[in-house]
Design an enzyme around this catalytic site. Structure first.
Site, PDB file in Angstrom:
ATOM      1  N   GLY A   1       7.053  17.282  21.915  1.00 11.87           N
ATOM      2  CA  GLY A   1       7.514  16.050  21.296  1.00 11.87           C
ATOM      3  C   GLY A   1       7.810  15.045  22.384  1.00 11.87           C
ATOM      4  O   GLY A   1       8.075  15.420  23.536  1.00 11.87           O
TER       5      GLY A   1
ATOM      6  N   HIS B   1      15.889  16.883  18.162  1.00  5.77           N
ATOM      7  CA  HIS B   1      15.860  16.492  19.577  1.00  5.77           C
ATOM      8  C   HIS B   1      15.284  15.084  19.742  1.00  5.77           C
ATOM      9  O   HIS B   1      15.878  14.232  20.419  1.00  5.77           O
ATOM     10  CB  HIS B   1      15.020  17.520  20.345  1.00  5.77           C
ATOM     11  CG  HIS B   1      14.863  17.250  21.802  1.00  5.77           C
ATOM     12  ND1 HIS B   1      15.508  17.993  22.764  1.00  5.77           N
ATOM     13  CD2 HIS B   1      14.119  16.326  22.477  1.00  5.77           C
ATOM     14  CE1 HIS B   1      15.177  17.537  23.963  1.00  5.77           C
ATOM     15  NE2 HIS B   1      14.330  16.527  23.807  1.00  5.77           N
ATOM     16  N   GLU B   2      14.138  14.827  19.120  1.00  6.89           N
ATOM     17  CA  GLU B   2      13.497  13.512  19.260  1.00  6.89           C
ATOM     18  C   GLU B   2      14.312  12.424  18.566  1.00  6.89           C
ATOM     19  O   GLU B   2      14.401  11.299  19.071  1.00  6.89           O
ATOM     20  CB  GLU B   2      12.057  13.550  18.749  1.00  6.89           C
ATOM     21  CG  GLU B   2      11.147  14.537  19.471  1.00  6.89           C
ATOM     22  CD  GLU B   2      11.149  14.422  20.993  1.00  6.89           C
ATOM     23  OE1 GLU B   2      11.348  13.314  21.533  1.00  6.89           O
ATOM     24  OE2 GLU B   2      10.951  15.458  21.648  1.00  6.89           O
TER      25      GLU B   2
END
Length: 179
Positions: free
Chosen positions: A56, A146-147
């Site tokens: 990602g 996370h992103e």
């Protein structure tokens, strides 16, 4: 079988922004221009993510403070999830909390056990402005969270707790670690 282009095939690999750069700590701006420059950015994000062997990548990790991220990430059943989202909102993060290894392309060479929910849903739009809803479980849910954190100015090291937090903060303070 219809011919589809490979994401990032026409993109250019951009330099990654490393920890310490202010763009990683600022909330990214909403995308308002859905023209060719956005499509180029998404292609560049894919090309950069693949070159760095990530799963990602958020736009601010290449210095663009815009709410965009791309992913090519398996879930825990090894099903591949490939796509992008513009102006994402993490609408759900729930289920069991799982501590698992997490790293970041902007913190090369570091990894720490980080707690994340095992289910996440992100809603936003694609490069054409069409609505998208991405539902992830397991490792893919970790990627979505996370992103999404990146676009709000967060890093996974902010979520590390206990003795792991002390260890990872010491490593971050020492500076970038070679991959």
């Amino acid at each position: 079988m219809p011919h589809r282009t490979i994401p990032g095939a026409s993109g250019r690999v951009r330099p990654l922004v490393l920890h310490g750069d202010a763009v990683l700590r600022a909330r990214c701006a909403e995308v308002t221009d859905f023209g060719p420059s956005l499509a180029r950015l998404v292609d560049d994000l894919f090309a950069t993510m693949y070159a760095a062997r990530g799963v990602g990548l958020a736009a601010n990790q290449v210095g663009e403070a815009l709410r965009v991220f791309v992913f090519d990430c398996p879930d825990d059943e090894d099903e591949r999830h490939l796509g992008h989202v513009v102006n994402p909102t993490l609408v759900t993060a729930d289920g069991v909390t799982v501590r698992g290894p997490e790293g970041c392309l902007s913190l090369p060479g570091l990894e720490a056990g980080t707690e994340r929910f095992d289910h996440a849903v992100v809603e936003g739009v694609d490069v054409r402005g069409e609505p998208v809803r991405i539902d992830g479980t397991g490792f893919f849910a970790r990627c979505l969270q996370h992103e999404s954190d990146h676009l709000d100015g967060g890093l996974y090291v902010d979520r590390v707790t206990g003795w792991r937090a002390h260890r990872v903060r010491r490593a971050v303070a020492r500076g970038p670690v070679a991959r």
